[in-house]
Design an enzyme around this catalytic site. Structure first.
Site, PDB file in Angstrom:
ATOM      1  N   ASP A 134      16.600   3.035 -19.683  1.00 36.44           N
ATOM      2  CA  ASP A 134      17.478   1.865 -19.768  1.00 36.44           C
ATOM      3  C   ASP A 134      18.441   2.086 -20.921  1.00 36.44           C
ATOM      4  OD1 ASP A 134      16.252   0.518 -17.671  1.00 36.44           O
ATOM      5  OD2 ASP A 134      14.875  -0.570 -18.976  1.00 36.44           O
ATOM      6  N   ASP A 153      18.602  -1.357 -12.121  1.00 38.06           N
ATOM      7  CA  ASP A 153      18.183  -2.735 -12.346  1.00 38.06           C
ATOM      8  C   ASP A 153      19.215  -3.723 -11.801  1.00 38.06           C
ATOM      9  OD1 ASP A 153      15.956  -1.722 -13.692  1.00 38.06           O
ATOM     10  OD2 ASP A 153      16.893  -1.933 -15.667  1.00 38.06           O
TER      11      ASP A 153
END
Length: 189
Positions: A134, A153
Site C-alpha cells: 500500500d 483497493d
C-alpha cells in the site's frame, strides 16, 4: 437428472460472454495495479525511501506493508494466515465469477471484474512479498490520513459499490418485482 437452465432474455449475453467480459475487466485492473506497484515500489524505490510527497497534503506516497485485511485488521506475521488470506481471495474471486456468470448488461461484469482484478492483485502481493504493498496516501482540509492504500483497493471498493448501487445480477431481468428498465420496458404501476 439435471434441471434445464432458465431461458435467457432476448439479446441477453451468454454466460460465456459475461465471464469473458468480467475476466477481461479483471485482467485490465490486475495489470494496472501491478504496473503501478512496480513503478512506485521498485522503480521509485518507495520500499526503501518510505515516503515521497507528490501533491502535499492531497496526494503522497507512504509505503505501508499490510499483513492483514482492510486497514491492517487481523494483521499477522504467521505464514499460515498469509496463505489463508490468499486462498480466501481466490475463493471469493471464483465464487463471484460463478455467481454472476448469468448477469445481464455491461455493469455487473465491469464491477465484478474490478473486484476480481483488485483481489488478485493484492493476493499476488501477499504471495510474493508476504503483505500487500500500500502506498497511496491522501489527506485534506487539515485532516491527516494515517492510512495508505493501492489501486487494487480502489478497484475493489468501486466494484463493490457499483454492485450494491446497480444490483443487476443473475435473474434481475426475469424477476417481475424488479423490471429491467434498461430494455425500454415500462415499470408496472
Amino acid at each position: 437428472m439435471q434441471a434445464a437452465a432458465p431461458p435467457r432474455a432476448p439479446g441477453a449475453p451468454s454466460p460465456r460472454r459475461t465471464l469473458t467480459r468480467m475476466l477481461g475487466f479483471a485482467v485490465v485492473i490486475f495489470a494496472l495495479d501491478q504496473a503501478i506497484k512496480l513503478l512506485v515500489v521498485v522503480y521509485l524505490d518507495l520500499a526503501r525511501r518510505g515516503s515521497l510527497d507528490v501533491l502535499p497534503p492531497f496526494l503522497n506516497l507512504r509505503m505501508a506493508w499490510n499483513r492483514g485485511v482492510n486497514f491492517g485488521l487481523f494483521a499477522s506475521e504467521d505464514v499460515l494466515a498469509r496463505w489463508a488470506l490468499v486462498a480466501l481471495a481466490l475463493a471469493i474471486c471464483v465464487g463471484l465469477a460463478v455467481w454472476l456468470r448469468n448477469a445481464t448488461g455491461w455493469r455487473v461484469p465491469l464491477f465484478a471484474g474490478a473486484v476480481i482484478g483488485g483481489a488478485l492483485g493484492n493476493a499476488l502481493d501477499r504471495a510474493i512479498y508476504g503483505a500487500v504493498a500500500d502506498f497511496l496516501n491522501m489527506s485534506c482540509c487539515g485532516v491527516i490520513n494515517p492510512f495508505s492504500f493501492n489501486v487494487a483497493d480502489v478497484a475493489i471498493f468501486a466494484g463493490v459499490a457499483g454492485l450494491l448501487i446497480w444490483p443487476q445480477g443473475p435473474g434481475a431481468a426475469q424477476d417481475p418485482r424488479r423490471p429491467d428498465l434498461s430494455a425500454g420496458k415500462k415499470a408496472p404501476d
